[in-house]
Design a protein around this motif. Structure first.
Motif, PDB file in Angstrom:
ATOM      1  N   PRO A 130      -7.758   6.952   6.874  1.00 58.82           N
ATOM      2  CA  PRO A 130      -7.403   6.282   5.604  1.00 58.82           C
ATOM      3  C   PRO A 130      -8.052   4.912   5.422  1.00 58.82           C
ATOM      4  CG  PRO A 130      -5.445   7.040   6.782  1.00 58.82           C
ATOM      5  CD  PRO A 130      -6.595   7.186   7.726  1.00 58.82           C
ATOM      6  N   CYS A 131      -8.582   4.311   6.514  1.00 63.06           N
ATOM      7  CA  CYS A 131      -9.053   2.919   6.420  1.00 63.06           C
ATOM      8  C   CYS A 131     -10.173   2.705   5.394  1.00 63.06           C
ATOM      9  CB  CYS A 131      -9.494   2.409   7.777  1.00 63.06           C
ATOM     10  SG  CYS A 131      -8.117   2.334   8.932  1.00 63.06           S
TER      11      CYS A 131
ATOM     12  N   LEU B 237      -1.261   4.543  -1.036  1.00 63.99           N
ATOM     13  CA  LEU B 237      -2.517   4.658  -0.281  1.00 63.99           C
ATOM     14  C   LEU B 237      -2.503   5.939   0.546  1.00 63.99           C
ATOM     15  CD1 LEU B 237      -3.830   3.752   2.833  1.00 63.99           C
ATOM     16  CD2 LEU B 237      -5.190   3.587   0.749  1.00 63.99           C
TER      17      LEU B 237
ATOM     18  N   CYS C 177      -0.597  -1.600  11.665  1.00 65.68           N
ATOM     19  CA  CYS C 177      -0.580  -0.458  10.752  1.00 65.68           C
ATOM     20  C   CYS C 177      -0.709   0.830  11.576  1.00 65.68           C
ATOM     21  CB  CYS C 177      -1.746  -0.577   9.766  1.00 65.68           C
ATOM     22  SG  CYS C 177      -1.965   0.904   8.765  1.00 65.68           S
TER      23      CYS C 177
ATOM     24  N   LYS D 138      -8.117  -2.183  -1.447  1.00 68.94           N
ATOM     25  CA  LYS D 138      -7.796  -3.612  -1.281  1.00 68.94           C
ATOM     26  C   LYS D 138      -8.862  -4.494  -1.923  1.00 68.94           C
ATOM     27  CE  LYS D 138      -6.915  -3.449   3.221  1.00 68.94           C
ATOM     28  NZ  LYS D 138      -6.396  -3.624   4.590  1.00 68.94           N
TER      29      LYS D 138
ATOM     30  N   LEU E 208       0.809  -1.218   0.000  1.00 68.87           N
ATOM     31  CA  LEU E 208       0.000   0.000   0.000  1.00 68.87           C
ATOM     32  C   LEU E 208       0.844   1.271   0.000  1.00 68.87           C
ATOM     33  CD1 LEU E 208      -2.467  -1.315   2.704  1.00 68.87           C
ATOM     34  CD2 LEU E 208      -3.132  -0.792   0.352  1.00 68.87           C
TER      35      LEU E 208
ATOM     36  N   ILE F  92       2.377   2.431   2.788  1.00 63.44           N
ATOM     37  CA  ILE F  92       2.242   3.127   4.085  1.00 63.44           C
ATOM     38  C   ILE F  92       3.630   3.075   4.716  1.00 63.44           C
ATOM     39  CG2 ILE F  92       1.047   3.145   6.327  1.00 63.44           C
ATOM     40  CD1 ILE F  92      -1.243   1.624   4.986  1.00 63.44           C
TER      41      ILE F  92
ATOM     42  N   CYS G  57      -8.580   2.670   2.101  1.00 59.61           N
ATOM     43  CA  CYS G  57      -7.756   1.457   2.049  1.00 59.61           C
ATOM     44  C   CYS G  57      -8.611   0.225   1.752  1.00 59.61           C
ATOM     45  CB  CYS G  57      -7.031   1.298   3.383  1.00 59.61           C
ATOM     46  SG  CYS G  57      -5.883  -0.065   3.422  1.00 59.61           S
TER      47      CYS G  57
ATOM     48  N   HIS H 167      -2.176   3.400  10.993  1.00 62.61           N
ATOM     49  CA  HIS H 167      -3.512   4.003  10.905  1.00 62.61           C
ATOM     50  C   HIS H 167      -4.563   3.264  11.733  1.00 62.61           C
ATOM     51  CE1 HIS H 167      -1.951   6.645   7.945  1.00 62.61           C
ATOM     52  NE2 HIS H 167      -1.734   5.688   7.051  1.00 62.61           N
ATOM     53  N   SER H 168      -4.172   2.136  12.343  1.00 64.41           N
ATOM     54  CA  SER H 168      -5.194   1.345  13.040  1.00 64.41           C
ATOM     55  C   SER H 168      -5.559   1.944  14.399  1.00 64.41           C
ATOM     56  CB  SER H 168      -4.720  -0.100  13.216  1.00 64.41           C
ATOM     57  OG  SER H 168      -3.604  -0.131  14.080  1.00 64.41           O
TER      58      SER H 168
HETATM   59 FE1  SF4 Z   1      -5.509  -0.111   5.709  1.00 62.15          FE
HETATM   60 FE2  SF4 Z   1      -5.798  -1.611   7.883  1.00 62.15          FE
HETATM   61 FE3  SF4 Z   1      -3.984   0.339   7.830  1.00 62.15          FE
HETATM   62 FE4  SF4 Z   1      -6.570   0.959   7.933  1.00 62.15          FE
HETATM   63  S1  SF4 Z   1      -5.419  -0.103   9.520  1.00 62.15           S
HETATM   64  S2  SF4 Z   1      -5.029   1.889   6.588  1.00 62.15           S
HETATM   65  S3  SF4 Z   1      -7.464  -0.703   6.675  1.00 62.15           S
HETATM   66  S4  SF4 Z   1      -3.998  -1.511   6.553  1.00 62.15           S
END
Ligand code: SF4
Ligand code: ZN
Ligand code: ZN
Length: 307
Positions: A135-136, A121, A228, A143, A81, A83, A139, A230-231
């Motif tokens: 961003p999820c 991404l 990640c 995906k 992605l 990231i 994303c 962003h989680s």
């Molecule tokens: Fe993508 Fe998961 Fe990261 Fe959100 S937490 S940006 S869905 S990889």
């Protein structure tokens, strides 16, 4: 705590199953449990070519390892992605996925989002209002599109993702709180194929996250240890925290919640999908050719064509 099978020291206790097992018997038990669900929900058989979506994390590598051990025809797909800002998250995740595949001589397809679509991404998300906040959602859209594209283009007959019971229970809780009948009507562990889309299966749908993590550790699988970036703060994590608290005081809560939901689905408690797969297939995105309900460009092409 003693192993129920051989009486030696147990390495895992699973109160939800009233079961404790040693390393040897746990490493046999989880593949057998997974195989039971593959058969129970008619996910696939030995004639299927299965594409496994791998992130480099513990769940997807445990799933691929188990399907490989069970003798299924599997190949992996890693979506890079991009990231990587300050964390090298995607680059390191990809290295774990490649090392895993290399050790087992399995084929791993890698799609580099930044190279194929001219933007990572992170860049796509920063460009959109929805993605800038979180961003999820962008994303998820990226995906889903790539997984379906690669599985259709390469003729795979099933697309396996490593969604585990904790994921499924958290999604179910979110959809129940919203009374989202649209989503509640399609939470099955298998979504059938149709023209333009591959059958989607979730062989770990009744496997607790701690069970797949324990499997990876005990099998000696090297997996990406970081989440990640962003989680953090995601809604799904919030629901998982509550479910974990309930599970702690009432073992088996997640499993009952999900099992009883599947029974309710089977008994027709939720309305059928608004659009049958064959109706959906009549509408194709003029840019990428994937099925869409929009009547024009699909959401993914709208995202990447936005300047
Ligand atoms: Fe993508 Fe998961 Fe990261 Fe959100 S937490 S940006 S869905 S990889
Ligand atoms: Zn044992
Ligand atoms: Zn499209």
């Amino acid at each position: 705590m003693r192993c129920r099978t051989c009486g030696s020291k147990a390495v895992i206790n699973m109160p939800q199953h009233r079961l404790a097992l040693c390393k040897v018997h746990y490493l046999e038990w989880l593949p057998a449990q997974t195989q039971r669900d593959i058969a129970k929900y008619h996910m696939f058989d030995n004639s299927d070519r299965i594409l496994v979506a791998v992130s480099g994390g513990k769940d997807s590598l445990a799933l691929w390892d188990i399907l490989w051990q069970l003798g299924y025809q599997t190949e992996g797909l890693y979506i890079d992605l991009g990231i990587d800002d300050g964390t090298t998250y995607s680059r390191r995740s990809g290295e774990y996925a490649q090392a895993f595949a290399g050790q087992r001589s399995l084929k791993l397809i890698t799609v580099n989002v930044g190279k194929e679509y001219s933007e990572t991404l992170t860049q796509m998300a920063a460009r959109t209002l929805r993605g800038r906040e979180k961003p999820c959602s962008v994303c998820g859209l990226v995906k889903r599109h790539i997984l379906n594209r690669v599985s259709v283009e390469n003729g795979y007959t099933a697309l396996a993702t490593a969604h585990n019971l904790d994921d499924e229970a958290a999604i179910l809780l979110a959809n129940t709180l919203d009374w989202s009948l649209e989503h509640l009507s399609r939470g099955q562990p298998v979504l059938p194929s149709g023209p333009g889309f591959t059958r989607k299966v979730k062989p770990f749908c009744r496997v607790y996250e701690r069970e797949s993590a324990a499997y990876s550790v005990l099998r000696g699988i090297a997996f990406m240890p970081d989440e990640c970036p962003h989680s953090t703060g995601s809604k799904q994590l919030y629901f998982k925290t509550y479910l974990n608290e309930w599970e702690e005081s009432m073992p088996g809560t997640k499993l009952r919640f999900y099992n009883n939901y599947l029974k309710a689905l089977d008994s027709g408690a939720f309305p059928a999908r608004q659009q049958a797969p064959e109706d959906l297939a009549k509408q194709r995105c003029p840019n990428c050719g994937q099925p869409t309900t929009s009547g024009g460009l699909c959401s993914f092409c709208v995202l990447i064509n936005k300047s």
